[in-house]
Design a protein around this motif. Structure first.
Motif, PDB file in Angstrom:
ATOM      1  N   MET A 189      18.688 -12.741   3.951  1.00 49.07           N
ATOM      2  CA  MET A 189      17.615 -12.032   3.288  1.00 49.07           C
ATOM      3  C   MET A 189      16.336 -12.190   4.114  1.00 49.07           C
ATOM      4  O   MET A 189      16.135 -13.209   4.755  1.00 49.07           O
ATOM      5  N   ALA A 190      15.501 -11.206   4.065  1.00 45.38           N
ATOM      6  CA  ALA A 190      14.217 -11.231   4.775  1.00 45.38           C
ATOM      7  C   ALA A 190      13.119 -10.725   3.839  1.00 45.38           C
ATOM      8  O   ALA A 190      13.347  -9.847   3.013  1.00 45.38           O
ATOM      9  N   GLU A 191      11.946 -11.312   3.996  1.00 43.67           N
ATOM     10  CA  GLU A 191      10.818 -10.873   3.181  1.00 43.67           C
ATOM     11  C   GLU A 191      10.028  -9.794   3.926  1.00 43.67           C
ATOM     12  O   GLU A 191       9.828  -9.885   5.138  1.00 43.67           O
ATOM     13  N   TYR A 192       9.613  -8.806   3.157  1.00 44.74           N
ATOM     14  CA  TYR A 192       8.805  -7.715   3.687  1.00 44.74           C
ATOM     15  C   TYR A 192       7.556  -7.558   2.836  1.00 44.74           C
ATOM     16  O   TYR A 192       7.606  -7.710   1.615  1.00 44.74           O
ATOM     17  N   LEU A 193       6.468  -7.239   3.507  1.00 42.74           N
ATOM     18  CA  LEU A 193       5.207  -6.941   2.850  1.00 42.74           C
ATOM     19  C   LEU A 193       5.066  -5.425   2.772  1.00 42.74           C
ATOM     20  O   LEU A 193       5.182  -4.739   3.787  1.00 42.74           O
ATOM     21  N   ILE A 194       4.843  -4.923   1.576  1.00 44.18           N
ATOM     22  CA  ILE A 194       4.573  -3.505   1.353  1.00 44.18           C
ATOM     23  C   ILE A 194       3.134  -3.451   0.854  1.00 44.18           C
ATOM     24  O   ILE A 194       2.808  -4.070  -0.156  1.00 44.18           O
ATOM     25  N   TYR A 195       2.268  -2.747   1.573  1.00 45.55           N
ATOM     26  CA  TYR A 195       0.854  -2.799   1.213  1.00 45.55           C
ATOM     27  C   TYR A 195       0.165  -1.471   1.502  1.00 45.55           C
ATOM     28  O   TYR A 195       0.700  -0.611   2.184  1.00 45.55           O
ATOM     29  N   PHE A 196      -1.062  -1.367   0.974  1.00 50.14           N
ATOM     30  CA  PHE A 196      -1.852  -0.174   1.257  1.00 50.14           C
ATOM     31  C   PHE A 196      -3.301  -0.533   1.526  1.00 50.14           C
ATOM     32  O   PHE A 196      -3.816  -1.522   1.031  1.00 50.14           O
ATOM     33  N   ASN A 197      -3.922   0.294   2.322  1.00 50.61           N
ATOM     34  CA  ASN A 197      -5.349   0.215   2.599  1.00 50.61           C
ATOM     35  C   ASN A 197      -6.043   0.995   1.492  1.00 50.61           C
ATOM     36  O   ASN A 197      -5.634   2.102   1.155  1.00 50.61           O
ATOM     37  N   GLN A 198      -7.091   0.452   0.927  1.00 46.45           N
ATOM     38  CA  GLN A 198      -7.768   1.099  -0.193  1.00 46.45           C
ATOM     39  C   GLN A 198      -8.235   2.514   0.156  1.00 46.45           C
ATOM     40  O   GLN A 198      -8.244   3.390  -0.691  1.00 46.45           O
ATOM     41  N   ARG A 199      -8.544   2.763   1.405  1.00 43.83           N
ATOM     42  CA  ARG A 199      -8.984   4.106   1.818  1.00 43.83           C
ATOM     43  C   ARG A 199      -7.867   5.128   1.693  1.00 43.83           C
ATOM     44  O   ARG A 199      -8.137   6.327   1.646  1.00 43.83           O
ATOM     45  N   TRP A 200      -6.612   4.694   1.675  1.00 45.29           N
ATOM     46  CA  TRP A 200      -5.495   5.627   1.571  1.00 45.29           C
ATOM     47  C   TRP A 200      -5.334   6.184   0.168  1.00 45.29           C
ATOM     48  O   TRP A 200      -4.621   7.147  -0.040  1.00 45.29           O
ATOM     49  N   VAL A 201      -5.974   5.557  -0.800  1.00 43.59           N
ATOM     50  CA  VAL A 201      -5.802   5.942  -2.202  1.00 43.59           C
ATOM     51  C   VAL A 201      -6.378   7.327  -2.473  1.00 43.59           C
ATOM     52  O   VAL A 201      -5.767   8.143  -3.162  1.00 43.59           O
ATOM     53  N   GLY A 202      -7.533   7.614  -1.960  1.00 42.16           N
ATOM     54  CA  GLY A 202      -8.161   8.909  -2.194  1.00 42.16           C
ATOM     55  C   GLY A 202      -8.933   8.937  -3.503  1.00 42.16           C
ATOM     56  O   GLY A 202      -8.936   7.974  -4.274  1.00 42.16           O
ATOM     57  N   ASP A 203      -9.599  10.036  -3.736  1.00 40.50           N
ATOM     58  CA  ASP A 203     -10.391  10.215  -4.953  1.00 40.50           C
ATOM     59  C   ASP A 203      -9.546  10.906  -6.017  1.00 40.50           C
ATOM     60  O   ASP A 203      -9.004  11.998  -5.767  1.00 40.50           O
ATOM     61  N   HIS A 204      -9.435  10.269  -7.165  1.00 36.71           N
ATOM     62  CA  HIS A 204      -8.643  10.810  -8.272  1.00 36.71           C
ATOM     63  C   HIS A 204      -9.362  10.535  -9.582  1.00 36.71           C
ATOM     64  O   HIS A 204     -10.190   9.623  -9.672  1.00 36.71           O
ATOM     65  N   THR A 205      -8.991  11.270 -10.580  1.00 36.33           N
ATOM     66  CA  THR A 205      -9.592  11.081 -11.899  1.00 36.33           C
ATOM     67  C   THR A 205      -8.972   9.866 -12.583  1.00 36.33           C
ATOM     68  O   THR A 205      -7.851   9.454 -12.242  1.00 36.33           O
TER      69      THR A 205
ATOM     70  N   TRP B  87       0.166   7.303  -3.072  1.00 33.07           N
ATOM     71  CA  TRP B  87      -0.531   7.198  -1.787  1.00 33.07           C
ATOM     72  C   TRP B  87       0.342   6.402  -0.827  1.00 33.07           C
ATOM     73  O   TRP B  87       1.288   5.723  -1.236  1.00 33.07           O
ATOM     74  N   PRO B  88       0.056   6.482   0.485  1.00 32.51           N
ATOM     75  CA  PRO B  88       0.910   5.838   1.488  1.00 32.51           C
ATOM     76  C   PRO B  88       0.974   4.322   1.342  1.00 32.51           C
ATOM     77  O   PRO B  88       0.050   3.690   0.824  1.00 32.51           O
ATOM     78  N   GLN B  89       2.069   3.785   1.838  1.00 28.45           N
ATOM     79  CA  GLN B  89       2.285   2.345   1.909  1.00 28.45           C
ATOM     80  C   GLN B  89       2.757   2.024   3.325  1.00 28.45           C
ATOM     81  O   GLN B  89       3.378   2.854   3.982  1.00 28.45           O
ATOM     82  N   GLU B  90       2.466   0.822   3.770  1.00 30.06           N
ATOM     83  CA  GLU B  90       2.987   0.350   5.045  1.00 30.06           C
ATOM     84  C   GLU B  90       3.937  -0.802   4.739  1.00 30.06           C
ATOM     85  O   GLU B  90       3.679  -1.594   3.818  1.00 30.06           O
ATOM     86  N   VAL B  91       5.019  -0.888   5.497  1.00 32.75           N
ATOM     87  CA  VAL B  91       6.031  -1.924   5.281  1.00 32.75           C
ATOM     88  C   VAL B  91       6.157  -2.744   6.563  1.00 32.75           C
ATOM     89  O   VAL B  91       6.355  -2.185   7.639  1.00 32.75           O
ATOM     90  N   ARG B  92       6.020  -4.064   6.427  1.00 37.79           N
ATOM     91  CA  ARG B  92       6.140  -4.960   7.585  1.00 37.79           C
ATOM     92  C   ARG B  92       6.969  -6.178   7.216  1.00 37.79           C
ATOM     93  O   ARG B  92       6.811  -6.732   6.133  1.00 37.79           O
ATOM     94  N   ARG B  93       7.809  -6.582   8.144  1.00 37.57           N
ATOM     95  CA  ARG B  93       8.603  -7.803   7.941  1.00 37.57           C
ATOM     96  C   ARG B  93       7.701  -9.009   8.112  1.00 37.57           C
ATOM     97  O   ARG B  93       6.850  -9.063   9.009  1.00 37.57           O
ATOM     98  N   ILE B  94       7.893  -9.999   7.252  1.00 39.45           N
ATOM     99  CA  ILE B  94       7.128 -11.242   7.330  1.00 39.45           C
ATOM    100  C   ILE B  94       7.878 -12.216   8.224  1.00 39.45           C
ATOM    101  O   ILE B  94       9.083 -12.442   8.054  1.00 39.45           O
ATOM    102  N   LYS B  95       7.185 -12.773   9.207  1.00 37.20           N
ATOM    103  CA  LYS B  95       7.811 -13.758  10.112  1.00 37.20           C
ATOM    104  C   LYS B  95       8.229 -14.981   9.317  1.00 37.20           C
ATOM    105  O   LYS B  95       7.512 -15.433   8.435  1.00 37.20           O
ATOM    106  N   SER B  96       9.386 -15.531   9.663  1.00 35.96           N
ATOM    107  CA  SER B  96       9.821 -16.749   8.981  1.00 35.96           C
ATOM    108  C   SER B  96       9.932 -17.889   9.960  1.00 35.96           C
ATOM    109  O   SER B  96       9.807 -17.761  11.121  1.00 35.96           O
TER     110      SER B  96
END
Length: 113
Positions: free
Chosen positions: A1-17, A104-113
């Protein structure tokens, strides 16, 4: 098993109601519940946009802790999910599912172990 970080930059969210955000919340919470049911959940959370921010800088004689971000930037981490999965394909799938739920977009990166 490997751990992955799934994250977003707040700027990727955009303007929404507020109504749009209210519709997205249940969708992404459902994905998080699926990750938990699959036994692949480690952690998930969003960061407060207006909450306190502190910076710790160890490059001087003593560690300097100050209010505010270390570097002034318009970009910052908005939220993250950590999954523990058997392979990259599963990490990609959860990243796509979270992106779809959030809207909104997400980025996925493997966490080093």
């Amino acid at each position: 098993m490997a751990e992955y970080l799934i994250y977003f930059n707040q700027r990727w969210v955009g303007d929404h109601t507020p109504a749009w955000f209210a519709e997205r919340g249940p969708l992404v919470r459902a994905v998080i519940e699926e990750i938990k049911s699959a036994g692949q959940f480690v952690f998930a959370g969003g960061l407060e946009e207006d909450g306190p921010v502190f910076a710790a800088d160890p490059t001087g004689d003593a560690v300097l802790v100050t209010d505010g971000p270390y570097v002034e930037s318009k970009e910052y981490l908005g939220g993250l999910t950590i999954v523990d999965v058997p392979d990259e394909e599963t990490a990609r799938m959860w990243g796509a599912r979270i992106a779809e739920g959030c809207g909104w977009p997400q980025e996925v990166r493997r966490i080093k172990s």
